[in-house]
Design a protein around this motif. Structure first.
Motif, mmCIF file in Angstrom:
data_model
loop_
_atom_site.group_PDB
_atom_site.id
_atom_site.type_symbol
_atom_site.label_atom_id
_atom_site.label_comp_id
_atom_site.label_asym_id
_atom_site.label_seq_id
_atom_site.Cartn_x
_atom_site.Cartn_y
_atom_site.Cartn_z
ATOM 1 N N GLU A 60 44.978 48.698 29.601
ATOM 2 C CA GLU A 60 45.859 47.545 29.361
ATOM 3 C C GLU A 60 45.064 46.682 28.397
ATOM 4 O OE1 GLU A 60 47.336 44.028 28.954
ATOM 5 O OE2 GLU A 60 45.663 43.932 30.352
ATOM 6 N N PHE A 78 42.423 42.583 27.396
ATOM 7 C CA PHE A 78 41.308 42.288 28.289
ATOM 8 C C PHE A 78 40.011 42.305 27.480
ATOM 9 C CE2 PHE A 78 38.783 43.468 32.247
ATOM 10 C CZ PHE A 78 39.224 42.448 33.058
ATOM 11 N N GLU A 108 38.868 45.672 26.326
ATOM 12 C CA GLU A 108 39.865 46.386 25.518
ATOM 13 C C GLU A 108 40.866 45.398 24.958
ATOM 14 O OE1 GLU A 108 39.254 48.341 28.463
ATOM 15 O OE2 GLU A 108 39.984 46.752 29.761
ATOM 16 N N TRP A 121 48.990 47.606 32.802
ATOM 17 C CA TRP A 121 48.125 47.584 33.985
ATOM 18 C C TRP A 121 48.647 48.442 35.144
ATOM 19 C CZ3 TRP A 121 43.439 47.227 35.462
ATOM 20 C CH2 TRP A 121 43.095 46.854 36.769
ATOM 21 N N ALA A 153 39.642 50.390 31.961
ATOM 22 C CA ALA A 153 40.288 49.090 31.813
ATOM 23 C C ALA A 153 39.562 47.998 32.576
ATOM 24 C CB ALA A 153 41.738 49.200 32.293
ATOM 25 N N GLY A 154 38.254 48.037 32.602
ATOM 26 C CA GLY A 154 37.516 47.033 33.380
ATOM 27 C C GLY A 154 37.973 47.048 34.824
ATOM 28 N N ILE A 155 38.185 48.252 35.340
ATOM 29 C CA ILE A 155 38.746 48.388 36.696
ATOM 30 C C ILE A 155 37.633 48.247 37.730
ATOM 31 C CG2 ILE A 155 40.067 49.843 38.269
ATOM 32 C CD1 ILE A 155 41.121 51.350 35.798
ATOM 33 N N THR A 156 37.808 47.294 38.627
ATOM 34 C CA THR A 156 36.814 47.065 39.669
ATOM 35 C C THR A 156 36.888 48.161 40.726
ATOM 36 O OG1 THR A 156 37.004 44.679 39.315
ATOM 37 C CG2 THR A 156 36.027 45.393 41.403
ATOM 38 N N ARG A 200 41.018 50.822 46.616
ATOM 39 C CA ARG A 200 41.367 51.772 45.551
ATOM 40 C C ARG A 200 40.714 53.128 45.797
ATOM 41 N NH1 ARG A 200 40.633 47.296 40.729
ATOM 42 N NH2 ARG A 200 42.677 46.307 41.025
ATOM 43 N N GLN A 259 46.446 37.897 37.402
ATOM 44 C CA GLN A 259 47.029 39.157 36.941
ATOM 45 C C GLN A 259 47.459 39.951 38.172
ATOM 46 O OE1 GLN A 259 44.408 41.797 34.778
ATOM 47 N NE2 GLN A 259 46.022 43.312 34.514
ATOM 48 N N SER A 296 45.472 42.707 40.690
ATOM 49 C CA SER A 296 44.087 42.744 40.214
ATOM 50 C C SER A 296 43.188 42.208 41.321
ATOM 51 C CB SER A 296 43.938 41.864 38.970
ATOM 52 O OG SER A 296 44.166 40.516 39.331
ATOM 53 N N THR A 297 41.886 42.271 41.100
ATOM 54 C CA THR A 297 40.981 41.695 42.089
ATOM 55 C C THR A 297 41.096 40.167 42.105
ATOM 56 O OG1 THR A 297 39.253 42.025 40.424
ATOM 57 C CG2 THR A 297 39.322 43.576 42.257
ATOM 58 N N GLN A 317 45.820 39.150 32.114
ATOM 59 C CA GLN A 317 45.054 37.928 32.386
ATOM 60 C C GLN A 317 45.361 36.794 31.415
ATOM 61 O OE1 GLN A 317 41.196 38.037 34.016
ATOM 62 N NE2 GLN A 317 41.755 39.721 35.376
ATOM 63 N N ASP A 363 38.633 37.462 35.588
ATOM 64 C CA ASP A 363 37.321 38.118 35.484
ATOM 65 C C ASP A 363 36.416 37.319 34.540
ATOM 66 O OD1 ASP A 363 39.064 40.073 36.655
ATOM 67 O OD2 ASP A 363 37.611 41.616 36.125
ATOM 68 N N GLU A 400 31.467 42.129 41.518
ATOM 69 C CA GLU A 400 32.345 43.289 41.372
ATOM 70 C C GLU A 400 31.713 44.241 40.371
ATOM 71 O OE1 GLU A 400 36.317 42.218 40.227
ATOM 72 O OE2 GLU A 400 36.415 40.568 41.670
ATOM 73 N N TYR A 449 32.620 47.423 37.639
ATOM 74 C CA TYR A 449 33.658 48.202 36.954
ATOM 75 C C TYR A 449 33.267 49.679 36.916
ATOM 76 C CZ TYR A 449 35.240 43.708 34.862
ATOM 77 O OH TYR A 449 35.691 42.423 34.638
HETATM 78 N N1 ARG Z 1 38.659 43.837 37.174
HETATM 79 C C1 ARG Z 1 39.984 43.500 37.591
HETATM 80 C C2 ARG Z 1 40.545 44.553 38.519
HETATM 81 O O1 ARG Z 1 40.102 45.658 38.501
HETATM 82 C C3 ARG Z 1 40.925 43.282 36.441
HETATM 83 C C4 ARG Z 1 41.009 44.387 35.453
HETATM 84 C C5 ARG Z 1 42.102 44.153 34.429
HETATM 85 N N2 ARG Z 1 41.980 45.040 33.345
HETATM 86 C C6 ARG Z 1 42.763 45.038 32.251
HETATM 87 N N3 ARG Z 1 42.520 45.866 31.298
HETATM 88 N N4 ARG Z 1 43.767 44.205 32.145
HETATM 89 O O2 ARG Z 1 41.443 44.328 39.262
#
Ligand code: ARG
Length: 261
Positions: A44, A47, A51, A85, A102-105, A110, A150, A153-154, A176, A194, A221, A223
């Motif tokens: 997504e 961010f 990205e 997302w 995607a900076g996914i925590t 999950r 968002q 999201s976390t 975000q 974040d 957190e 990623y």
């Molecule tokens: N780190 C947060 C999560 O994993 C937000 C990640 C949102 N990433 C993005 N590409 N919009 O929930």
């Protein structure tokens, strides 16, 4: 054209589309150029710095650079699609994409449905309020306020912890920057986001009338790149490559963060 031949054409088309659909849902990687494995990633792309779209519309940022470097180390082809997302999660499930970058925590919740690589970045959450706000100084002050996040999201989970899981005062957006924008517009009292992404937003929007508040109660957190649970092939390729980037210092070079995990 006769009715019968129309029916035949219809049947052939149906059969072909069923075969095509079956090919797409295997969850296995496809074969790229020269017989190389090809992995399709989803993101997504609003961010930054992880990205975002450059002025030509290309997806760029830390996550793209990390996947690029991993693919060079491990010798596979890849493509990253800007799917949005929530679709990152559903499309990994259906096998339309192989991984999420995607900076996914990495979270316990999950991990019930997905597998993650080793962590590659440490983050936490920040509160965002308007410049002129004087009554919000910590998480405690958010309890009776309107808060934008968002969706799924976390930050959303953090807001639910503070305001209650079903609170009507939590407003959830697709990304975000849209959540931060609500603070600027005065539609909400605060947003949660974040930390690195909030700081980058402030850097690229220096005139935005917002400020940030740290709160030690926000946990650390980490990623990770995310794949479908049990997709060993993709996970091993990504993990092994990531390990090499950690060892060579390339990861720290990309993210600017020295990590020791
Ligand atoms: N780190 C947060 C999560 O994993 C937000 C990640 C949102 N990433 C993005 N590409 N919009 O929930």
């Amino acid at each position: 054209m006769k009715k019968k031949s129309l029916f035949t054409i219809f049947m052939i088309l149906t059969a072909v589309s069923m075969i095509l659909a079956a090919c797409g849902t295997g969850g296995d990687s496809t074969t790229g150029e020269g017989g190389k494995v090809k992995l399709i990633g989803g993101t997504e792309a609003s961010f930054a710095p992880f990205e975002y779209l450059d002025d030509k519309g290309n997806i760029v940022g830390f996550d793209v650079e990390i996947v690029q470097a991993i693919s060079e180390e491990m010798g596979f082809d890849y493509e990253i699609q800007n799917v949005g997302w929530d679709p990152i999660f559903s499309k990994i499930q259906t096998g339309e994409i192989d991984f999420g970058a995607a900076g996914i925590t990495i979270t316990e919740k999950r991990k019930e449905t997905y597998d993650f690589t080793e962590p590659y970045y440490e983050a936490t959450q920040l509160i965002i309020v308007r410049d002129d706000n004087t009554d919000i100084k910590s998480v405690e002050d958010l309890k009776d306020k309107k808060v934008a996040v968002q969706n799924a999201s976390t930050s959303h989970v953090a807001a639910q912890k503070i305001l209650g899981e079903t609170s009507q005062n939590i407003l959830a957006y697709e990304n975000q920057p849209s959540a931060y924008q609500q603070v600027i517009n005065g539609n909400v009292d605060a947003a949660i986001g974040d930390n690195t992404v909030v700081m980058e937003y402030l850097k690229s929007n220096p005139d935005a009338p917002i400020k940030t508040i740290e709160d030690p109660s926000f946990e650390k957190e980490y990623y990770g790149l995310m794949v479908k649970k049990g997709n060993k092939e993709a996970l091993e390729l990504l993990n092994e490559g990531l390990k090499k980037l950690k060892e060579s210092g390339k990861l720290a070079e990309i993210t600017g963060q020295e990590i020791d995990f």
